[in-house]
Write a protein that holds these residues in place. Structure first.
Motif: not given
Length: 297
Positions: A8, A12, A39, A43, A64
């Motif tokens: 993951d 990103f 994504i 999150e 981010g």
């Protein structure tokens, strides 16, 4: 960290670099919907928005950006390590160019290379013997070997030999007509053989030290040479005293062919170091040579 979490995080990173789910999906070899789901899952796990989506582009949020600052070097480090591990499956190859003084090349580099090279037939070493301080970047050398005190501070320096000592010596025939010097000041009454430095063009001042006293003594005599073998030839012929690295004369002192004086004024100092630019992207061949030369006491 679980494997899917690492997947993951990489997803990103690719979206942030491409600023597009479409391009990122193509780069990762997945569908846009699958990537969007990945994504959202990341999150949700972190409970923070990582990307801002508009009709034209995708950009990292403040959170981010913070994650990217940690993530980029970490993943780069992992990639570099994987590349290094893959190199272990094949023997290193290529050419490593090193510049060194004659003394370092003869006493340290050649013995280590003679042990290393038979096991690595595709490894080639070019050793340039030069008493001067070569600009290894301008001259396209991979590394140089010099005393630690002469190496620029922006270089990586790896010790490759033990501490050194200087030795002040003369032939027995010289001392038949001259008294033994007991302190550096006595050298003014002796004939000494000077060394002309190839780097600066100046004459080497004898560096003597005892306790907290450190002296650079300018000596005088009939002879000046720019190589140690010529200096030693003159010493053996009884022309005067010389100050040279101890291992040049250790055997001759032990055998009585030379007499050592002012020994208490010649303490050990850091020995030879291999140095190279800190920004250098080293090859497997170069790393192999560095490890073969590294001094471990």
């Amino acid at each position: 960290m679980r494997r899917e979490e690492l997947v993951d995080l990489n997803a990103f990173l690719v979206v942030a670099e491409e600023q597009s789910f479409t391009r990122a999906a193509a780069r990762l070899g997945t569908s846009q919907s699958t990537l969007s789901h990945t994504i959202r899952r990341l999150e949700a796990r972190l409970d923070v928005r990582l990307l801002t989506r508009t009709t034209r582009r995708v950009a990292p949020t403040e959170a981010g950006e913070r994650l990217l600052k940690t993530l980029v070097p970490a993943l780069d480090s992992i990639a570099d390590e994987i590349a290094s591990l893959s190199e272990l499956s094949r023997k290193p190859s290529g050419t490593v160019r090193i510049t060194a003084s004659e003394h370092a090349a003869r006493t340290l580099l050649w013995p280590a290379l003679a042990r290393l090279l038979p096991d690595y037939p595709d490894l080639h070493v070019e050793l340039s013997v030069d008493p001067g301080l070569t600009d290894i970047v301008a001259e396209r050398f991979d590394a140089g070997v010099r005393l630690e005190e002469t190496i620029a501070r922006d270089m990586i320096a790896v010790p490759i030999g033990p501490p050194l000592r200087m030795a002040v010596v003369g032939a027995p025939s010289y001392f038949e007509n001259h008294p033994i010097p007991r302190k550096p000041q006595d050298l003014a009454r002796h004939s000494c053989i000077n060394l002309r430095l190839s780097t600066s063009g100046g004459v080497y001042a004898w560096e003597l030290e005892k306790g907290k006293r450190s002296l650079h003594v300018r000596v005088g005599g009939q002879l000046t040479f720019n190589t140690v073998p010529m200096i030693m030839a003159a010493v053996f012929s009884g022309f005067g005293l010389a100050c040279v690295v101890e291992d040049h004369v250790a055997d001759d002192v032990k055998a009585g062919r030379l007499v050592r004086v002012l020994e208490d004024w010649c303490p050990p100092f850091p020995g030879y170091h291999l140095y190279y630019p800190s920004r250098r992207q080293s090859s497997a061949a170069f790393r192999l040579v560095v490890e073969a030369l590294r001094y471990r006491g």
